[in-house]
Enzyme design. Structure first.
Site, PDB file in Angstrom:
ATOM      1  N   GLU A  78       0.840  -1.209   0.000  1.00 19.08           N
ATOM      2  CA  GLU A  78       0.000   0.000   0.000  1.00 19.08           C
ATOM      3  C   GLU A  78       0.871   1.254   0.000  1.00 19.08           C
ATOM      4  OE1 GLU A  78      -3.185  -0.107  -0.628  1.00 19.08           O
ATOM      5  OE2 GLU A  78      -2.952  -2.278  -0.637  1.00 19.08           O
ATOM      6  N   TRP A  81       1.814   1.820  -3.433  1.00 20.45           N
ATOM      7  CA  TRP A  81       0.757   2.479  -4.219  1.00 20.45           C
ATOM      8  C   TRP A  81       0.868   4.000  -4.074  1.00 20.45           C
ATOM      9  CZ3 TRP A  81      -2.298   1.430  -8.072  1.00 20.45           C
ATOM     10  CH2 TRP A  81      -2.697   0.114  -8.303  1.00 20.45           C
ATOM     11  N   TRP A 110     -20.529  12.538 -19.361  1.00 19.06           N
ATOM     12  CA  TRP A 110     -21.208  12.133 -18.116  1.00 19.06           C
ATOM     13  C   TRP A 110     -22.583  12.791 -18.046  1.00 19.06           C
ATOM     14  CZ3 TRP A 110     -18.916   8.312 -15.555  1.00 19.06           C
ATOM     15  CH2 TRP A 110     -17.551   8.118 -15.750  1.00 19.06           C
ATOM     16  N   ASN A 145     -10.582   2.796   3.125  1.00 20.23           N
ATOM     17  CA  ASN A 145     -10.184   2.601   1.728  1.00 20.23           C
ATOM     18  C   ASN A 145     -11.212   1.825   0.904  1.00 20.23           C
ATOM     19  OD1 ASN A 145      -8.265   2.609  -0.552  1.00 20.23           O
ATOM     20  ND2 ASN A 145      -8.215   0.410  -0.154  1.00 20.23           N
ATOM     21  N   TRP A 163     -16.647  12.055 -12.430  1.00 16.89           N
ATOM     22  CA  TRP A 163     -15.795  11.709 -11.292  1.00 16.89           C
ATOM     23  C   TRP A 163     -15.045  12.915 -10.732  1.00 16.89           C
ATOM     24  CZ3 TRP A 163     -10.569  12.624 -12.107  1.00 16.89           C
ATOM     25  CH2 TRP A 163     -10.184  12.817 -13.436  1.00 16.89           C
ATOM     26  N   TRP A 186      -9.483   8.281  -7.671  1.00 17.94           N
ATOM     27  CA  TRP A 186     -10.692   8.594  -8.447  1.00 17.94           C
ATOM     28  C   TRP A 186     -10.571   8.104  -9.885  1.00 17.94           C
ATOM     29  CZ3 TRP A 186     -15.521   9.751  -7.395  1.00 17.94           C
ATOM     30  CH2 TRP A 186     -15.816  10.114  -6.089  1.00 17.94           C
TER      31      TRP A 186
HETATM   32  C1  LIG Z   1     -11.301   7.561  -4.508  1.00 18.86           C
HETATM   33  C2  LIG Z   1     -10.098   7.461  -3.603  1.00 18.86           C
HETATM   34  C3  LIG Z   1      -9.562   8.629  -3.055  1.00 18.86           C
HETATM   35  C4  LIG Z   1      -8.434   8.548  -2.216  1.00 18.86           C
HETATM   36  N1  LIG Z   1      -7.910   9.714  -1.709  1.00 18.86           N
HETATM   37  C5  LIG Z   1      -6.795   9.659  -0.924  1.00 18.86           C
HETATM   38  C6  LIG Z   1      -6.231  10.854  -0.404  1.00 18.86           C
HETATM   39  O1  LIG Z   1      -6.676  11.973  -0.664  1.00 18.86           O
HETATM   40  N2  LIG Z   1      -5.155  10.723   0.437  1.00 18.86           N
HETATM   41  C7  LIG Z   1      -4.608   9.502   0.741  1.00 18.86           C
HETATM   42  O2  LIG Z   1      -3.632   9.450   1.502  1.00 18.86           O
HETATM   43  N3  LIG Z   1      -5.104   8.369   0.218  1.00 18.86           N
HETATM   44  C8  LIG Z   1      -6.194   8.399  -0.582  1.00 18.86           C
HETATM   45  N4  LIG Z   1      -6.723   7.234  -1.079  1.00 18.86           N
HETATM   46  C9  LIG Z   1      -6.038   5.956  -0.807  1.00 18.86           C
HETATM   47  C10 LIG Z   1      -6.484   5.209   0.465  1.00 18.86           C
HETATM   48  O3  LIG Z   1      -7.879   5.089   0.500  1.00 18.86           O
HETATM   49  C11 LIG Z   1      -6.003   5.886   1.751  1.00 18.86           C
HETATM   50  O4  LIG Z   1      -4.621   6.119   1.679  1.00 18.86           O
HETATM   51  C12 LIG Z   1      -6.265   5.030   2.987  1.00 18.86           C
HETATM   52  O5  LIG Z   1      -7.645   4.747   3.123  1.00 18.86           O
HETATM   53  C13 LIG Z   1      -5.781   5.777   4.225  1.00 18.86           C
HETATM   54  O6  LIG Z   1      -6.037   5.053   5.384  1.00 18.86           O
HETATM   55  P1  LIG Z   1      -4.879   4.354   6.203  1.00 18.86           P
HETATM   56  O7  LIG Z   1      -3.747   5.281   6.443  1.00 18.86           O
HETATM   57  O8  LIG Z   1      -5.519   3.751   7.402  1.00 18.86           O
HETATM   58  O9  LIG Z   1      -4.421   3.225   5.191  1.00 18.86           O
HETATM   59  P2  LIG Z   1      -3.498   1.906   5.296  1.00 18.86           P
HETATM   60  O10 LIG Z   1      -4.300   0.799   4.753  1.00 18.86           O
HETATM   61  O11 LIG Z   1      -2.941   1.747   6.652  1.00 18.86           O
HETATM   62  O12 LIG Z   1      -2.343   2.217   4.267  1.00 18.86           O
HETATM   63  C14 LIG Z   1      -1.094   2.805   4.650  1.00 18.86           C
HETATM   64  C15 LIG Z   1      -0.764   3.957   3.746  1.00 18.86           C
HETATM   65  O13 LIG Z   1      -0.555   3.515   2.419  1.00 18.86           O
HETATM   66  C16 LIG Z   1      -0.988   4.522   1.498  1.00 18.86           C
HETATM   67  N5  LIG Z   1      -2.073   3.975   0.682  1.00 18.86           N
HETATM   68  C17 LIG Z   1      -2.919   2.984   1.003  1.00 18.86           C
HETATM   69  N6  LIG Z   1      -3.754   2.724  -0.034  1.00 18.86           N
HETATM   70  C18 LIG Z   1      -3.411   3.585  -1.005  1.00 18.86           C
HETATM   71  C19 LIG Z   1      -3.893   3.815  -2.329  1.00 18.86           C
HETATM   72  N7  LIG Z   1      -4.893   3.090  -2.870  1.00 18.86           N
HETATM   73  N8  LIG Z   1      -3.339   4.812  -3.056  1.00 18.86           N
HETATM   74  C20 LIG Z   1      -2.311   5.544  -2.546  1.00 18.86           C
HETATM   75  N9  LIG Z   1      -1.806   5.371  -1.298  1.00 18.86           N
HETATM   76  C21 LIG Z   1      -2.353   4.399  -0.560  1.00 18.86           C
HETATM   77  C22 LIG Z   1      -1.497   5.690   2.332  1.00 18.86           C
HETATM   78  O14 LIG Z   1      -0.436   6.621   2.463  1.00 18.86           O
HETATM   79  C23 LIG Z   1      -1.830   5.022   3.651  1.00 18.86           C
HETATM   80  O15 LIG Z   1      -1.780   5.898   4.757  1.00 18.86           O
HETATM   81  C24 LIG Z   1      -7.847   7.286  -1.926  1.00 18.86           C
HETATM   82  C25 LIG Z   1      -8.410   6.132  -2.487  1.00 18.86           C
HETATM   83  C26 LIG Z   1      -9.520   6.219  -3.304  1.00 18.86           C
HETATM   84  C27 LIG Z   1     -10.103   4.953  -3.878  1.00 18.86           C
END
Ligand SMILES: Cc1cc2nc3c(=O)[nH]c(=O)nc-3n(C[C@H](O)[C@H](O)[C@H](O)COP(=O)(O)OP(=O)(O)OC[C@H]3O[C@@H](n4cnc5c(N)ncnc54)[C@H](O)[C@@H]3O)c2cc1C
Length: 281
Positions: A78, A81, A110, A145, A163, A186
């Site tokens: 993650e 990502w 859209w 997420n 979107w 997105w």
């Molecule tokens: C539509 C959409 C919008 C999003 N907007 C953001 C946003 O504005 N800021 C943001 O930090 N993340 C965003 N994410 C990615 C992800 O949802 C969040 O990083 C995550 O939910 C944060 O919670 P956590 O720190 O507990 O995640 P954990 O599951 O603990 O993940 C650890 C870290 O990994 C990174 N990460 C995890 N998943 C992703 C991912 N899919 N893409 C990029 N980085 C990721 C983040 O930095 C996160 O803090 C988005 C995802 C989607 C589908």
């Protein structure tokens, strides 16, 4: 303080980041099993600290690498990502201006039906998992997420709303707003991005709900009007017989909205949108 706020209360600064990470390290071995269930304390909640630089991503990655095991590996992927989306933004800064990574999708027509975007923002679409997600965002500034993926897909492919409106709304509301990750998320959900969800794959909001919030614990936390609805109706409350609505005091169309769209019909429209636009090979 209500449970959800207590749960997501963010301890600020570097000491707060260290505290969150310490707490997460006790759970990291089960991350891969827990991360998709919004009612569980599965993820790290470190995104806000990563966004403000109050934790070092290098230290997090090194610790996860050292820890090893399936949970830590899944979490490391993650973090990768996150890096991936940052690289995309670096190489394609135009996506920050609302351009699709794949330019052929920029002009998708859209339909933006009136009222749909507003109902989505307010958490009043009639689809409980989507509505609970939107209310989590509104009340806490965070969204799980799995729910970001479901809510984003629902806006684009069920409500047929551009979107970019959702991307902007998330940018305004998320405390962890990150330009690269938000844009990447997105564009993934709307199937217009780099390595995106294929356009013909459309989340079913009811089956996602059954799968990831089986007992409706997350739904009930954010939608108190559904508190007394039985598990068998919680994912699609419009299927409750009238007598059951009377018994629970949850009248569909009054206490909680009837579904704003029919998922099966919208799915066909979304596929047509992508096909008719002849943007697909
Ligand atoms: C539509 C959409 C919008 C999003 N907007 C953001 C946003 O504005 N800021 C943001 O930090 N993340 C965003 N994410 C990615 C992800 O949802 C969040 O990083 C995550 O939910 C944060 O919670 P956590 O720190 O507990 O995640 P954990 O599951 O603990 O993940 C650890 C870290 O990994 C990174 N990460 C995890 N998943 C992703 C991912 N899919 N893409 C990029 N980085 C990721 C983040 O930095 C996160 O803090 C988005 C995802 C989607 C589908």
């Amino acid at each position: 303080m209500p449970t959800h706020l207590r749960e997501l209360k963010v301890a600020p600064g570097m000491s707060g980041g260290a505290q969150f990470f310490e707490d997460f390290l006790r759970r990291i071995d089960r991350y891969h099993e827990m991360r998709d269930f919004p009612a569980q304390k599965g993820p790290s909640y470190l995104s806000v600290h990563l966004r403000f630089g109050t934790v070092s991503v290098r230290q997090l990655a090194a610790a996860a690498w050292q820890q090893g095991g399936r949970g830590a590996q899944a979490w490391l992927s993650e973090l990768i990502w996150r890096d991936f989306h940052h690289q995309i933004l670096w190489h394609r800064p135009d996506i920050a201006g609302g351009h699709a990574f794949k330019p052929q999708y920029d002009a998708l027509p859209w339909p933006n039906p009136p009222g749909h975007f507003e109902a989505w923002c307010a958490g009043r679409t009639g689809y409980p998992l989507v509505d609970a997600a939107m209310r989590q965002l509104d009340q806490t500034g965070y969204m799980h997420n799995r729910l970001r993926m479901v809510a984003a897909s629902f806006l684009a492919k069920d409500l047929l709303v551009d979107w970019r409106l959702g991307e902007k709304y998330f940018a305004d509301k998320l405390i962890d707003f990150d330009l690269a990750a938000n844009s990447g998320g997105w564009q993934w959900a709307a199937s217009v991005g780099c390595d995106a969800q294929p356009w013909f794959r459309i989340f079913n909001p009811v089956t996602q709900s059954e799968r990831f919030d089986a007992q409706g614990r997350f739904i009930r936390r954010y939608l108190p009007e559904l508190a007394d609805v039985q598990d068998k109706f919680i994912h699609a409350p419009w299927t409750m017989p009238a007598a059951e609505q009377q018994r629970t005091g949850c009248m569909i169309g009054l206490s909680y909205p009837a579904p704003i769209v029919d998922h099966a019909a919208q799915r066909v429209r979304a596929l047509d949108l992508f096909k008719q636009a002849a943007y697909v090979s």
